[in-house]
Design a protein around this motif. Structure first.
Motif, short mmCIF file in Angstrom:
data_model
loop_
_atom_site.label_atom_id
_atom_site.label_comp_id
_atom_site.label_asym_id
_atom_site.label_seq_id
_atom_site.Cartn_x
_atom_site.Cartn_y
_atom_site.Cartn_z
N PHE A 21 0.83 -1.20 0.00
CA PHE A 21 0.00 0.00 0.00
C PHE A 21 0.86 1.26 0.00
O PHE A 21 0.63 2.20 -0.75
N ARG A 22 1.88 1.25 0.85
CA ARG A 22 2.73 2.44 0.94
C ARG A 22 3.44 2.71 -0.38
O ARG A 22 3.61 3.86 -0.78
N SER A 23 3.83 1.65 -1.07
CA SER A 23 4.48 1.86 -2.37
C SER A 23 3.50 2.37 -3.40
O SER A 23 3.86 3.19 -4.27
N LEU A 24 2.24 1.92 -3.34
CA LEU A 24 1.23 2.44 -4.25
C LEU A 24 1.01 3.93 -4.03
O LEU A 24 0.91 4.72 -4.98
N VAL A 25 0.92 4.33 -2.77
CA VAL A 25 0.72 5.74 -2.45
C VAL A 25 1.89 6.58 -2.95
O VAL A 25 1.71 7.65 -3.52
N ALA A 26 3.11 6.07 -2.74
CA ALA A 26 4.28 6.83 -3.15
C ALA A 26 4.34 7.06 -4.65
O ALA A 26 4.88 8.06 -5.12
N ALA A 27 3.72 6.13 -5.41
CA ALA A 27 3.77 6.24 -6.87
C ALA A 27 2.62 7.06 -7.45
O ALA A 27 2.62 7.36 -8.64
N MET A 28 1.65 7.45 -6.62
CA MET A 28 0.49 8.15 -7.13
C MET A 28 0.76 9.65 -7.25
O MET A 28 1.55 10.21 -6.49
N PRO A 29 0.11 10.31 -8.22
CA PRO A 29 0.27 11.76 -8.34
C PRO A 29 -0.35 12.49 -7.16
O PRO A 29 -1.26 11.97 -6.49
N LYS A 30 0.13 13.69 -6.90
CA LYS A 30 -0.40 14.49 -5.79
C LYS A 30 -1.89 14.73 -5.97
O LYS A 30 -2.36 15.05 -7.05
N GLY A 31 -2.64 14.54 -4.87
CA GLY A 31 -4.08 14.75 -4.92
C GLY A 31 -4.88 13.53 -5.32
O GLY A 31 -6.10 13.55 -5.28
N ALA A 32 -4.19 12.44 -5.71
CA ALA A 32 -4.92 11.23 -6.12
C ALA A 32 -5.51 10.54 -4.89
O ALA A 32 -5.06 10.73 -3.76
N PHE A 33 -6.52 9.70 -5.14
CA PHE A 33 -7.25 9.05 -4.05
C PHE A 33 -6.91 7.57 -3.97
O PHE A 33 -6.82 6.89 -4.99
N ILE A 34 -6.69 7.10 -2.79
CA ILE A 34 -6.63 5.66 -2.53
C ILE A 34 -7.11 5.44 -1.10
O ILE A 34 -6.80 6.23 -0.21
N GLU A 35 -7.89 4.42 -0.90
CA GLU A 35 -8.41 4.12 0.43
C GLU A 35 -7.29 3.56 1.29
O GLU A 35 -6.57 2.65 0.88
N ARG A 36 -7.11 4.11 2.49
CA ARG A 36 -6.09 3.60 3.40
C ARG A 36 -6.61 2.40 4.17
O ARG A 36 -7.69 2.45 4.75
N PRO A 37 -5.84 1.32 4.23
CA PRO A 37 -6.24 0.21 5.10
C PRO A 37 -5.98 0.55 6.56
O PRO A 37 -5.05 1.29 6.88
N MET A 38 -6.81 0.02 7.45
CA MET A 38 -6.56 0.20 8.86
C MET A 38 -5.73 -0.96 9.37
O MET A 38 -5.48 -1.93 8.66
N GLY A 39 -5.30 -0.88 10.63
CA GLY A 39 -4.37 -1.85 11.17
C GLY A 39 -4.98 -3.21 11.43
O GLY A 39 -6.19 -3.42 11.25
N ALA A 40 -4.15 -4.15 11.86
CA ALA A 40 -4.49 -5.54 12.16
C ALA A 40 -4.45 -6.39 10.90
O ALA A 40 -5.04 -6.04 9.88
N TYR A 41 -3.73 -7.51 10.97
CA TYR A 41 -3.53 -8.34 9.80
C TYR A 41 -4.35 -9.63 9.80
O TYR A 41 -4.74 -10.13 8.75
N ALA A 42 -4.61 -10.19 10.95
CA ALA A 42 -5.34 -11.46 11.03
C ALA A 42 -6.84 -11.20 11.08
O ALA A 42 -7.29 -10.27 11.76
N ALA A 245 1.11 12.92 5.01
CA ALA A 245 2.34 12.81 4.23
C ALA A 245 2.33 11.57 3.34
O ALA A 245 3.04 11.52 2.33
N GLU A 246 1.49 10.57 3.69
CA GLU A 246 1.35 9.38 2.85
C GLU A 246 0.37 9.59 1.70
O GLU A 246 0.20 8.70 0.88
N GLY A 247 -0.30 10.74 1.67
CA GLY A 247 -1.25 10.99 0.59
C GLY A 247 -2.67 10.59 0.94
O GLY A 247 -3.42 10.14 0.09
N TYR A 248 -3.05 10.77 2.20
CA TYR A 248 -4.36 10.31 2.66
C TYR A 248 -5.49 10.99 1.90
O TYR A 248 -5.69 12.20 2.01
N ARG A 249 -6.21 10.21 1.08
CA ARG A 249 -7.42 10.65 0.39
C ARG A 249 -7.21 11.90 -0.47
O ARG A 249 -8.17 12.52 -0.90
N GLY A 250 -5.97 12.31 -0.71
CA GLY A 250 -5.76 13.49 -1.52
C GLY A 250 -6.32 14.76 -0.90
O GLY A 250 -6.72 15.68 -1.60
N THR A 251 -6.37 14.82 0.42
CA THR A 251 -7.00 15.95 1.09
C THR A 251 -6.02 16.63 2.03
O THR A 251 -4.87 16.21 2.18
#
Length: 309
Positions: A21-42, A245-251
């Motif tokens: 996810f973090r790599s996807l965000v880093a590659a997106m243009p400024k202001g682009a939208f991606i839904e952030r996953p919340m914590g916990a893996y199992a 700083a991770e590009g949360y929702r482009g907001t």
């Protein structure tokens, strides 16, 4: 003023997918939208966290809880919980608090959905809220073998059972002017877009109220905003700054409710003056303990002060 919450519904499936996810965000243009996953893996921890969030919302005295919809998520990114069975489980801890779902309308057959809502209503301790939105990414439509436009249902003589035992409200959500106008014509409430600027909100609010008046419906605009209530303004901004700083929702902070309780109450008062007496918030943070502490502050320091707004 009323304040409810919606629950985030994407979970990373492992540390590796979280990093993806973090790599996807880093590659997106400024202001682009991606839904952030919340914590916990199992899955068992994810499910337990959702139950604790629902219990925290109830303990804080919030006025409702919604869980969202997503489909076709790649396991290389995150897992999604289906909203209707999730709500059925969460009802065991929400009591008589209104509870409901935000659904991507194109993916639900109306007869099946009506039966599911009637069944949920048989068990519900309070009113149900069903919010329809038209959003969805092309991969979601592809997963269902559907096109993005043009599909509709024609029903004749359809009946459903059981009929709802508790009140069911139909909200319509959307981020553009056409959505606001549609909600005024057809819905019991309009749920705004979470990133709408104040200028857009005022313009869309006028369209919504005009459409509701023409349709003879009482207007009920519901503002969507993301939130984090910190121990202080400084702590809240430090936590949220790292997320932005991770590009949360482009907001940016202008479209968020972030700060200590005093700052958040002042922001809610400003939205009340704009014409919103009902706000649905969703937590920005994915860290579970931080989210629960924010809920505690909302219940202790925010809710008592907004009731008279």
């Amino acid at each position: 003023m009323k304040l409810g919450t919606s629950v985030r519904f994407l979970f990373p499936t492992s540390p590796a997918t979280h990093e993806r996810f973090r790599s996807l965000v880093a590659a997106m243009p400024k202001g682009a939208f991606i839904e952030r996953p919340m914590g916990a893996y199992a899955p068992e921890e994810q499910a337990r966290n959702l139950m604790e969030v629902a219990a925290a919302a109830r303990a804080a005295g919030l006025d409702g809880l919604l869980t969202g919809d997503s489909h076709g998520a790649s396991p290389a990114y995150a897992a999604t919980f289906s909203p209707l069975p999730t709500v059925a489980r969460l009802m065991s801890v929400t009591g008589d608090m209104p509870i409901g779902v935000v659904l991507l309308a194109p993916f639900y057959h109306p007869v099946l959905l009506a039966e599911q809502i009637g069944t949920l209503a048989a068990f519900a301790g309070g009113p149900l809220i069903v919010t329809f939105v038209l959003g969805g990414r092309p991969p979601q439509f592809q997963a269902f073998g559907m096109e993005e436009r043009g599909r509709y249902y024609t029903l004749e003589g359809a009946t459903v059972s059981p009929l709802p035992r508790v009140p069911v409200e139909i909200w319509l959500g959307g981020t553009v002017a056409a959505s606001a106008e549609r909600a005024g014509r057809l819905g019991d409430a309009w749920l705004t877009g979470q990133n709408a600027t104040d200028e857009d909100l005022l313009r869309q609010l006028d369209l919504y109220r005009e459409a509701a008046a023409r349709a003879g419906r009482p207007p009920r605009p519901v503002l969507r905003r993301d939130i984090y209530v910190g121990a202080s303004d400084e702590e809240a901004r430090a936590v949220v700054g790292a997320i932005l700083a991770e590009g949360y929702r482009g907001t940016g902070l202008d479209q968020l409710l972030v700060g200590g309780a005093e700052t958040v109450v002042e922001s809610l008062g400003r939205y009340r003056a704009m014409g919103f007496d009902h706000v649905m918030v969703r937590h920005i943070v994915g860290d579970h303990p931080l989210m629960l502490r924010s809920f505690e502050r909302i219940g202790r320091d925010v809710m008592p002060r907004i009731r008279d707004l």
